[in-house]
Design a protein around this motif. Structure first.
Motif, mmCIF file in Angstrom:
data_model
loop_
_atom_site.group_PDB
_atom_site.id
_atom_site.type_symbol
_atom_site.label_atom_id
_atom_site.label_comp_id
_atom_site.label_asym_id
_atom_site.label_seq_id
_atom_site.Cartn_x
_atom_site.Cartn_y
_atom_site.Cartn_z
ATOM 1 N N UNK A 224 46.815 46.350 25.919
ATOM 2 C CA UNK A 224 47.341 46.368 27.356
ATOM 3 C C UNK A 224 47.190 44.986 28.172
ATOM 4 N N UNK A 225 46.069 44.014 27.841
ATOM 5 C CA UNK A 225 45.693 42.987 28.270
ATOM 6 C C UNK A 225 46.960 41.936 27.937
ATOM 7 N N UNK A 230 48.618 38.582 29.622
ATOM 8 C CA UNK A 230 48.844 37.430 29.240
ATOM 9 C C UNK A 230 50.306 36.922 29.298
ATOM 10 N N UNK A 231 51.232 37.632 29.058
ATOM 11 C CA UNK A 231 52.654 37.224 29.060
ATOM 12 C C UNK A 231 53.140 36.997 30.282
ATOM 13 N N UNK A 232 52.543 37.429 31.332
ATOM 14 C CA UNK A 232 52.896 37.175 32.809
ATOM 15 C C UNK A 232 52.187 35.853 33.287
ATOM 16 N N UNK A 233 50.724 35.733 32.904
ATOM 17 C CA UNK A 233 49.989 34.833 33.758
ATOM 18 C C UNK A 233 49.270 33.721 32.555
ATOM 19 N N UNK A 267 39.863 40.004 32.051
ATOM 20 C CA UNK A 267 40.444 40.232 33.500
ATOM 21 C C UNK A 267 39.463 39.882 34.360
ATOM 22 N N UNK A 268 39.047 38.527 34.065
ATOM 23 C CA UNK A 268 38.316 37.893 35.214
ATOM 24 C C UNK A 268 36.777 37.472 34.516
ATOM 25 N N UNK A 269 35.767 37.002 35.306
ATOM 26 C CA UNK A 269 34.429 36.656 34.589
ATOM 27 C C UNK A 269 33.397 37.542 35.203
ATOM 28 N N UNK A 270 32.843 38.395 34.191
ATOM 29 C CA UNK A 270 32.013 39.398 34.491
ATOM 30 C C UNK A 270 30.898 39.602 33.940
ATOM 31 N N UNK A 271 30.064 40.451 34.057
ATOM 32 C CA UNK A 271 28.685 40.738 33.384
ATOM 33 C C UNK A 271 27.792 39.559 33.730
#
Length: 352
Positions: A224-225, A230-233, A267-271
């Protein structure tokens, strides 16, 4: 007899002129360096092809990092800082199609932990301040200085480039911050409030379910990612058309470095990622060296923020790649390289 000597003199002058013209065939705006001189091999190149393994001192011992020089220009030497963290120099192999004919000397470089360099397993080494000191050791080993040293950093490499400039800018001739904002919280906000709503609701819902479950290694999550984000951004090409060096770079990515600093999410920087709260927005005004910021309309990073960076540093310029995304060296190549090369030459010639 006098006529004969005159003809010989004219012939000699003509041949000398032809030789000089040939040597100046790669003339640039800031002067000329012959093709022979630019491609002139150094003794070690004839055995190693420009590759140099540089010893790096760290709190956990000494290791070696991989570099490779291309070209020979005493006033223009560009060190390339790759993204990731934990990616490789391979995503810049397309520079070979643009820099050599412009007489730009450049260095590929795999940071410690990346594929072609040593890959120690101690996670404490994946620390921003330590990476800054690593870059400084690489600079010294390569003989780069304020008269020739351009530092190019993209994505995570942009973070590293900004931090290096804030500590060691006296060694820089020019700085390029490519596809990176000056604040991770701002990056996360842009991802959540601008990019996420652009996705199909059903796709976003499924992605966020995986995020909430921290099921980051699920093949469906990655599918999904890659196909919707990825293919958009990241690189605006169908996955089947992704350049081979990029695929090779992804294959060689070191997950230990990446997850420690960037976190497990795509989908960002988490944890508990070490870069989660990084922010130098209030320090940018301290950067005095000529600085180019590169943004792209479809980037994972807010292009307006990257434009803003160029106004915060003391001598900035902004380049927008209108058809590009995070890897605009691939999906908006002509705009990307035209602007990048112009900046380097303008600084070198004093026209910036």
């Amino acid at each position: 007899m006098k006529t004969y000597h005159v003809l010989l003199s004219l012939l000699f002058i003509f041949c000398l002129h032809c030789k000089e013209a040939q040597e100046q065939s790669l003339e640039t705006e800031q002067g000329s360096i012959s093709a022979e001189k630019y491609l002139e091999p150094q003794k070690e190149d004839q055995f190693l092809g420009g590759i140099k393994m540089i010893p790096i001192k760290t709190p956990k011992g000494e290791f070696k990092v991989w570099t490779k020089r291309v070209g020979n220009n005493p006033t223009i030497k560009v060190l390339l800082l790759h993204g990731g963290p934990g990616m490789t120099h391979e995503i810049y192999e397309c520079f070979d199609g643009y820099f050599p004919q412009e007489n730009i000397e450049y260095y590929y470089y795999d940071q410690l932990g990346s594929y072609y360099s040593d890959q120690p397993k101690d996670l404490s080494l994946w620390d921003l301040d330590r990476f800054v000191e690593e870059v400084e050791q690489v600079r010294i080993a390569l003989g780069l200085n304020k008269d020739n040293f351009y530092l190019y950093g993209q994505s995570w490499g942009g973070i590293l480039g900004m931090e290096y400039a804030l500590k060691y800018q006296e060694h820089l001739k020019g700085l390029i911050i490519s596809n990176m904002v000056a604040s991770i919280p701002e990056y996360q906000k842009y991802s959540d409030e601008v990019l996420a709503p652009k996705m199909k609701p059903e796709v976003l819902k499924e992605i966020m379910q995986f995020e909430e479950n921290e099921d980051y290694e699920n093949e469906r999550y990655l599918e999904l990612i890659v196909n919707n984000y990825y293919t958009e951004h990241v690189i605006r090409m169908p996955v089947a058309d992704w350049p081979e060096p990029l695929n090779r770079g992804f294959k060689h990515l070191n997950p230990d470095v990446y997850v420690t600093m960037q976190g497990p999410s795509e989908f960002g920087i988490k944890g508990d990622a070490t870069l989660k709260n990084w922010d130098v927005t209030t320090e940018l005004h301290k950067i005095t060296v000529p600085t180019l910021t590169i943004g792209a309309t479809h980037d994972t990073m807010d292009p307006e923020h990257m434009k803003w960076i160029s106004t915060e540093v003391q001598n900035g310029r902004f380049l927008l790649c209108p058809n590009g995304s995070h890897l605009s060296q691939f999906d908006d190549q002509k705009v990307f390289f035209k602007g990048l090369i112009r900046f380097i030459k303008d600084v070198d010639s004093g026209a910036f």
